[in-house]
Design an enzyme around this catalytic site. Sequence first.
Site, PDB file in Angstrom:
ATOM      1  CG  ASP A 186      44.040  45.039  52.209  1.00  0.00           C
ATOM      2  OD1 ASP A 186      44.289  44.331  53.026  1.00  0.00           O
ATOM      3  OD2 ASP A 186      43.150  45.865  52.154  1.00  0.00           O
ATOM      4  CB  SER A 187      48.610  42.600  54.676  1.00  0.00           C
ATOM      5  OG  SER A 187      48.388  41.211  54.296  1.00  0.00           O
ATOM      6  CG  ASP A 224      41.762  41.423  51.644  1.00  0.00           C
ATOM      7  OD1 ASP A 224      40.899  41.443  51.745  1.00  0.00           O
ATOM      8  OD2 ASP A 224      42.770  41.596  52.351  1.00  0.00           O
ATOM      9  CE  LYS A 229      40.719  39.295  54.568  1.00  0.00           C
ATOM     10  NZ  LYS A 229      40.698  40.782  54.591  1.00  0.00           N
ATOM     11  CD  GLU A 256      39.601  45.762  55.827  1.00  0.00           C
ATOM     12  OE1 GLU A 256      39.175  46.854  56.261  1.00  0.00           O
ATOM     13  OE2 GLU A 256      40.550  45.311  55.593  1.00  0.00           O
ATOM     14  CD  GLU A 286      43.268  42.755  61.409  1.00  0.00           C
ATOM     15  OE1 GLU A 286      42.796  42.445  60.347  1.00  0.00           O
ATOM     16  OE2 GLU A 286      44.215  42.990  61.373  1.00  0.00           O
TER      17      GLU A 286
HETATM   18  O1  KIV Z   1      45.265  41.635  54.466  1.00  0.00           O
HETATM   19  C1  KIV Z   1      45.321  40.902  55.147  1.00  0.00           C
HETATM   20  O2  KIV Z   1      46.482  40.125  55.248  1.00  0.00           O
HETATM   21  C2  KIV Z   1      44.142  40.551  56.007  1.00  0.00           C
HETATM   22  C3  KIV Z   1      44.613  39.405  57.223  1.00  0.00           C
HETATM   23  C4  KIV Z   1      45.423  40.286  58.214  1.00  0.00           C
HETATM   24  C5  KIV Z   1      43.222  38.694  57.871  1.00  0.00           C
HETATM   25  O3  KIV Z   1      43.051  41.097  55.873  1.00  0.00           O
END
Ligand code: KIV
Length: 276
Positions: free
Chosen positions: A45-46, A84, A114, A116, A183
């Site tokens: 989600d970056s 994500d 993924k 959090e 992280e």
């Molecule tokens: O969103 C992302 O790119 C991440 C990584 C930094 C692990 O969660």
Amino acid sequence: MTKNTILTFRKKKREGKKLTMLTAYDYTMARIIDAGQVDAILVGDSLGNVMLGYADTVSVTMDDMVHHCAAVSRATSHALVVGDMPFMSFQTSVEEALRNAGRLMKEGRVNAVKLEGGHRVCPQIKAMVQAGIPVMAHLGLTPQSVNAIGGYRVAGRTKGKAELLLEESLAVQDAGAFSLVLECVPVRLASLIARRLDIPVIGIGSGNGCDGQVLVTQDMMGMSTDFTPKFVKVFAPVGDAMRKAVADYVQAVESCEFPEEQHGFAVDDEAIEGLY
Ligand code: KIV
């Protein structure tokens, strides 16, 4: 070329071999990364920061994620693709989390998701794993909680916080996660957690004792023009090469050096006779 699965992750941990993961958000970059034999591609989600220009990841939507996951999945024949779960796509209920994880699998064609969080997301992890959705957990600095944390900070620096981080790592493993991203966790703490867990721990800013590493591709290629975190190593200054290419293009067009004869298409005289 065979496609990696969560069994690849298990095997590498068992054999003490390091895992590699990089982010990608689009087809072209994913093709390059996949050809580079990386074990997994994370559609993080970056993308909120890197692709969409937001200040954080909070505004990223399920539709954003599905759109970018599908592009990356189309490009990938070797790497495991992990999508994500964006902010508020899994917190409200287990049902909502399942529905959204299902969208990433069915529409985004990812191989795993993924999310959090620790204890509070264990019911979601259990339900997803039971439904056949492999889950990568994410602890330590969790950027989606930036407003609750009050900024981006190294995690687990006090005894209480270090203990909680270890407990939460064990809890997500017990809930069924096949791996864990840590992280910005201090190096010794991250190494200790990686040794205590049976599942592979993928570090970002968490040192060399993890079972693998992940970086944001635009960071490790020096393409980010905004902030670059301390833990990033620029492996190739691709950003500089891109900036030079743009400057050279502008110069070549303005000076009529481009396009040259070989860049054009010929036409028979009779087709354009009388047009002048
Ligand atoms: O969103 C992302 O790119 C991440 C990584 C930094 C692990 O969660």
